[in-house]
Design a protein around this motif. Structure first.
Motif, PDB file in Angstrom:
ATOM      1  N   GLU A   4      60.196  17.117  57.622  1.00  0.00           N
ATOM      2  CA  GLU A   4      60.143  16.840  56.181  1.00  0.00           C
ATOM      3  C   GLU A   4      58.835  16.116  55.831  1.00  0.00           C
ATOM      4  N   ILE A   5      58.467  15.165  56.660  1.00  0.00           N
ATOM      5  CA  ILE A   5      57.229  14.402  56.422  1.00  0.00           C
ATOM      6  C   ILE A   5      56.009  15.315  56.565  1.00  0.00           C
ATOM      7  N   LEU A   6      56.007  16.143  57.597  1.00  0.00           N
ATOM      8  CA  LEU A   6      54.866  17.056  57.811  1.00  0.00           C
ATOM      9  C   LEU A   6      54.732  18.037  56.640  1.00  0.00           C
ATOM     10  N   ASN A   7      55.873  18.580  56.212  1.00  0.00           N
ATOM     11  CA  ASN A   7      55.839  19.492  55.070  1.00  0.00           C
ATOM     12  C   ASN A   7      55.380  18.763  53.808  1.00  0.00           C
ATOM     13  N   GLY A   8      55.818  17.515  53.691  1.00  0.00           N
ATOM     14  CA  GLY A   8      55.400  16.707  52.542  1.00  0.00           C
ATOM     15  C   GLY A   8      53.898  16.497  52.533  1.00  0.00           C
ATOM     16  N   LEU A   9      53.340  16.226  53.721  1.00  0.00           N
ATOM     17  CA  LEU A   9      51.886  16.041  53.836  1.00  0.00           C
ATOM     18  C   LEU A   9      51.147  17.324  53.429  1.00  0.00           C
ATOM     19  N   GLU A  19      48.690  10.278  45.834  1.00  0.00           N
ATOM     20  CA  GLU A  19      49.767   9.284  46.051  1.00  0.00           C
ATOM     21  C   GLU A  19      50.790   9.796  47.056  1.00  0.00           C
ATOM     22  N   LYS A  20      51.172  11.051  46.880  1.00  0.00           N
ATOM     23  CA  LYS A  20      52.163  11.625  47.793  1.00  0.00           C
ATOM     24  C   LYS A  20      51.591  11.722  49.217  1.00  0.00           C
ATOM     25  N   ALA A  21      50.323  12.096  49.312  1.00  0.00           N
ATOM     26  CA  ALA A  21      49.678  12.214  50.631  1.00  0.00           C
ATOM     27  C   ALA A  21      49.676  10.863  51.338  1.00  0.00           C
ATOM     28  N   GLU A  22      49.355   9.811  50.585  1.00  0.00           N
ATOM     29  CA  GLU A  22      49.340   8.460  51.180  1.00  0.00           C
ATOM     30  C   GLU A  22      50.749   8.041  51.615  1.00  0.00           C
ATOM     31  N   LYS A  23      51.725   8.343  50.771  1.00  0.00           N
ATOM     32  CA  LYS A  23      53.111   7.950  51.082  1.00  0.00           C
ATOM     33  C   LYS A  23      53.593   8.670  52.353  1.00  0.00           C
ATOM     34  N   CYS A  24      53.315   9.979  52.408  1.00  0.00           N
ATOM     35  CA  CYS A  24      53.754  10.756  53.580  1.00  0.00           C
ATOM     36  C   CYS A  24      53.062  10.263  54.846  1.00  0.00           C
ATOM     37  N   ALA A  25      51.772   9.930  54.721  1.00  0.00           N
ATOM     38  CA  ALA A  25      51.035   9.428  55.890  1.00  0.00           C
ATOM     39  C   ALA A  25      51.649   8.116  56.376  1.00  0.00           C
ATOM     40  N   LYS A  26      51.952   7.239  55.415  1.00  0.00           N
ATOM     41  CA  LYS A  26      52.576   5.948  55.786  1.00  0.00           C
ATOM     42  C   LYS A  26      53.969   6.181  56.387  1.00  0.00           C
ATOM     43  N   ASP A  27      54.710   7.104  55.807  1.00  0.00           N
ATOM     44  CA  ASP A  27      56.051   7.425  56.341  1.00  0.00           C
ATOM     45  C   ASP A  27      55.954   7.911  57.788  1.00  0.00           C
ATOM     46  N   SER A  28      54.925   8.705  58.059  1.00  0.00           N
ATOM     47  CA  SER A  28      54.780   9.250  59.425  1.00  0.00           C
ATOM     48  C   SER A  28      54.479   8.134  60.420  1.00  0.00           C
ATOM     49  N   ALA A  31      57.645   6.248  60.966  1.00  0.00           N
ATOM     50  CA  ALA A  31      58.594   7.014  61.796  1.00  0.00           C
ATOM     51  C   ALA A  31      58.086   7.185  63.224  1.00  0.00           C
ATOM     52  N   ASP A  32      56.963   6.505  63.506  1.00  0.00           N
ATOM     53  CA  ASP A  32      56.379   6.533  64.851  1.00  0.00           C
ATOM     54  C   ASP A  32      55.994   7.956  65.297  1.00  0.00           C
ATOM     55  N   MET A  33      55.573   8.750  64.327  1.00  0.00           N
ATOM     56  CA  MET A  33      55.131  10.115  64.662  1.00  0.00           C
ATOM     57  C   MET A  33      53.708  10.077  65.222  1.00  0.00           C
ATOM     58  N   ASP A  34      53.386  11.057  66.047  1.00  0.00           N
ATOM     59  CA  ASP A  34      52.046  11.148  66.616  1.00  0.00           C
ATOM     60  C   ASP A  34      51.044  11.469  65.499  1.00  0.00           C
ATOM     61  N   ALA A  35      49.994  10.655  65.360  1.00  0.00           N
ATOM     62  CA  ALA A  35      49.043  10.796  64.245  1.00  0.00           C
ATOM     63  C   ALA A  35      48.299  12.135  64.312  1.00  0.00           C
ATOM     64  N   TYR A  36      47.984  12.564  65.531  1.00  0.00           N
ATOM     65  CA  TYR A  36      47.262  13.840  65.674  1.00  0.00           C
ATOM     66  C   TYR A  36      48.120  14.997  65.151  1.00  0.00           C
ATOM     67  N   THR A  37      49.420  14.944  65.483  1.00  0.00           N
ATOM     68  CA  THR A  37      50.333  15.989  64.996  1.00  0.00           C
ATOM     69  C   THR A  37      50.417  15.954  63.469  1.00  0.00           C
ATOM     70  N   SER A  38      50.463  14.761  62.907  1.00  0.00           N
ATOM     71  CA  SER A  38      50.529  14.646  61.442  1.00  0.00           C
ATOM     72  C   SER A  38      49.284  15.242  60.787  1.00  0.00           C
ATOM     73  N   ILE A  39      48.140  14.990  61.420  1.00  0.00           N
ATOM     74  CA  ILE A  39      46.894  15.535  60.858  1.00  0.00           C
ATOM     75  C   ILE A  39      46.890  17.064  60.959  1.00  0.00           C
ATOM     76  N   MET A  40      47.213  17.563  62.141  1.00  0.00           N
ATOM     77  CA  MET A  40      47.094  19.015  62.353  1.00  0.00           C
ATOM     78  C   MET A  40      48.233  19.808  61.712  1.00  0.00           C
ATOM     79  N   GLU A  41      49.464  19.289  61.832  1.00  0.00           N
ATOM     80  CA  GLU A  41      50.626  20.032  61.304  1.00  0.00           C
ATOM     81  C   GLU A  41      50.924  19.690  59.840  1.00  0.00           C
TER      82      GLU A  41
END
Lengths: 212, 346
Positions: A4-9, A19-28, A31-41
């Motif tokens: 959900e967070i990745l799709n949101g990003l 604003e939404k991009a910042e919120k999703c990034a902070k949420d990730s 949620a202790d998600m891998d930052a590289y995955t958040s950037i790429m996915e």
């Protein structure tokens, strides 16, 4: 949740919603998600959609610039959390507009798309003399040298740059693009690749890197 | 070209190579002096036309128009690689700058005095006094920095509208200045810009930001009695074409218009949209003049002539934008040869 967070990003980047991009990034991060995955996915996936929409004439530069704002806002939050060993060594591209030319919207779009695709871009800016391209290729040990020109008076420097960067690094691949260029002119100039605009630059760069 | 525009009988299609920097170079002047010095500008255009035998008359203008006129700085193209003036400092960098932006006095603004001097020399020889209006997105982009303006079109559209409204006011004052100096019948309008290209903005954005202003300035100059207008929708503006037609419809198809689209727009489409009333000006691929051989340029011109001459209201052989300054002179000769060989009416 993570999906959900990745799709949101991705959606935030597509919509240019900072604003939404910042919120999703902070949420990730929360949620202790891998930052590289958040950037790429997340971010990169969204920018790839934007690039495809531009190629199809479904979106235009004002919207892309908004997407870039959203992507950069998310990246600023995510980058400090990247693990040192999380990524493979990215391919390096030295990019610039040739001497005499101050038009850089196209070059900046190319940079945006390449960075979203995971390349490390060394942006030399506009009105760049041949020697500066050569020095950057040597210093950065670049994989690709990409040249942009919007004027017939500045595209004439491309053969010089191509010849000189290949002299200092014979294995480097070169690509060119911009309004007055064509595939035939690119070939005459000795370039390894030609991208008619920013939307196809990533594909050309990836194909060139694969072919080496 | 004057013969075609005034409805006289002509013996071949006119040729207008849109030669600016080329004219300077072929006459031994620098491109920097061409744009900085009215005498060099006028003389080189006249000499190049005389040498090649083409039909266009001198005019002053360049794509970075707007920045200097509204208080910014431009550089003249004196360095190798430069082809035209370029913006060094944009007068608008912050939202607050938009409110501070004053509508300049046209007689002292930026390149206007140089343009007027060229027009005066043209007028003395009975040639049209050309001035540049329209191209609102290009003009505003030069004032605000193109990428900033494009971003603000979505983030702060009211500021873009505000700048464009000031551009319209300035263009009306410029038109008045020329009309008062020469009389409307001696003036000709040049209108164009590349930032309107659909590589950058959508047709919807064109409609929102520029169309009402294009209609306003075209109506304004026509109402004042100007008859001749050269429209140059630069680069790929295929999606904007219905809006350009709307300009003509809103103006009742008054005046004699020449359309010079970029090479991306097929002549057949232009004829369909404007051919019942307006002249179509060429649109041979400009870089080809620099990069292709004499024979290849002849064939490109032949194709353009054969398709363009189907326009019922007339046709001029032109490149789809400014002739590349580094064009080999033999390729301008190729244009002339093609016009004589394939564009004769005798």
């Amino acid at each position: 949740m993570n999906e959900e967070i990745l799709n949101g990003l991705a959606d935030a980047v597509i919509a240019g919603d900072v604003e939404k991009a910042e919120k999703c990034a902070k949420d990730s991060i929360s949620a202790d998600m891998d930052a590289y995955t958040s950037i790429m996915e997340g971010c990169a996936k969204g920018m790839n959609v934007v690039s495809k929409k531009y190629e199809c004439g479904e979106t235009y530069v004002p919207e892309i610039l908004c997407s870039a704002e959203a992507m950069n806002a998310a990246m600023d939050i995510l980058k400090p959390h990247l693990k040192a060993d999380a990524t493979a060594v990215p391919k390096k591209i030295v990019l610039g507009v040739t001497k005499g030319d101050v038009h850089e919207i196209g070059k900046n779009l190319v940079k945006l798309m390449l960075e979203a695709a995971g390349f490390k871009v060394i942006d030399l800016g506009k009105d760049v003399p041949t020697e500066k391209f050569v020095a950057a290729v040597k210093e950065e040990d670049a994989d690709i040298c990409a040249l942009s020109a919007l004027m017939t008076t500045s595209m004439i420097f491309m053969p010089d740059v191509i010849r000189e960067v290949k002299r200092v690094k014979p294995s480097i691949v070169t690509m060119v693009g911009g309004g007055p260029l064509s595939a035939a002119t690119a070939e005459t100039y000795g370039a390894d690749g030609y991208a008619k605009d920013a939307s196809v630059a990533v594909k050309v760069a990836k194909d060139l890197v694969r072919s080496v | 070209m004057f013969g075609l525009m005034t409805g006289q009988k002509i013996d071949r299609i006119p040729v207008s190579p849109f030669a600016m920097g080329y004219a300077a170079k072929v006459c031994g002047f620098s491109i920097g002096d061409f744009y900085a010095n009215a005498k060099v500008n006028f003389r080189s255009q006249l000499m190049a036309a005389d040498m090649h035998g083409y039909d266009s008359s001198p005019m002053y203008g360049y794509a970075s128009i707007g920045a200097w006129e509204f208080g910014g700085k431009i550089g003249f193209p004196y360095e190798v690689g430069h082809g035209a003036p370029y913006v060094i400092e944009h007068p608008v960098e912050t939202p607050e700058d938009v409110d501070r932006l004053e509508i300049p006095d046209p007689s002292r603004a930026g390149s206007n005095p140089i343009s007027m001097e060229v027009a005066k020399q043209c007028n003395a020889l009975g040639l049209p006094a050309v001035f540049q209006v329209g191209g609102f997105i290009t003009f505003a982009g030069n004032i605000m920095e193109p990428a900033r303006m494009l971003l603000w079109m979505i983030r702060k559209p009211e500021l873009v509208h505000k700048v464009i409204s000031k551009v319209l006011a300035f263009q009306k004052l410029t038109a008045d200045w020329y009309i008062d100096t020469f009389g409307p019948e001696k003036c000709m309008v040049f209108s164009g810009g590349a930032t309107e290209s659909n590589k950058l903005i959508s047709a919807k954005q064109f409609e929102t930001f520029t169309l009402p202003n294009e209609i306003a300035i075209n109506k304004y100059v026509l109402d004042k009695g100007i008859h001749s207008v050269l429209m140059h929708p630069c680069a790929d503006q295929n999606a904007n074409i219905p809006h350009y037609r709307k300009i003509r419809e809103e103006c009742g198809w008054r005046g004699r218009y020449v359309w010079n689209f970029g090479p991306e727009t097929p002549l057949e489409k232009q004829i369909e949209m404007f051919g019942a009333h307006d002249i179509i000006g060429g649109n041979v691929d400009p870089p080809s003049f620099q990069t292709k051989s004499f024979d290849e340029v002849i064939m490109l011109c032949k194709d353009n002539i054969e398709r363009g001459m189907k326009n019922p209201s007339g046709y001029i052989l032109m490149p789809g934008c400014e002739l590349p300054p580094l064009t080999p002179p033999i390729n301008v000769h190729a244009m002339m040869t093609a016009a004589r060989k394939f564009g004769s009416f005798e």
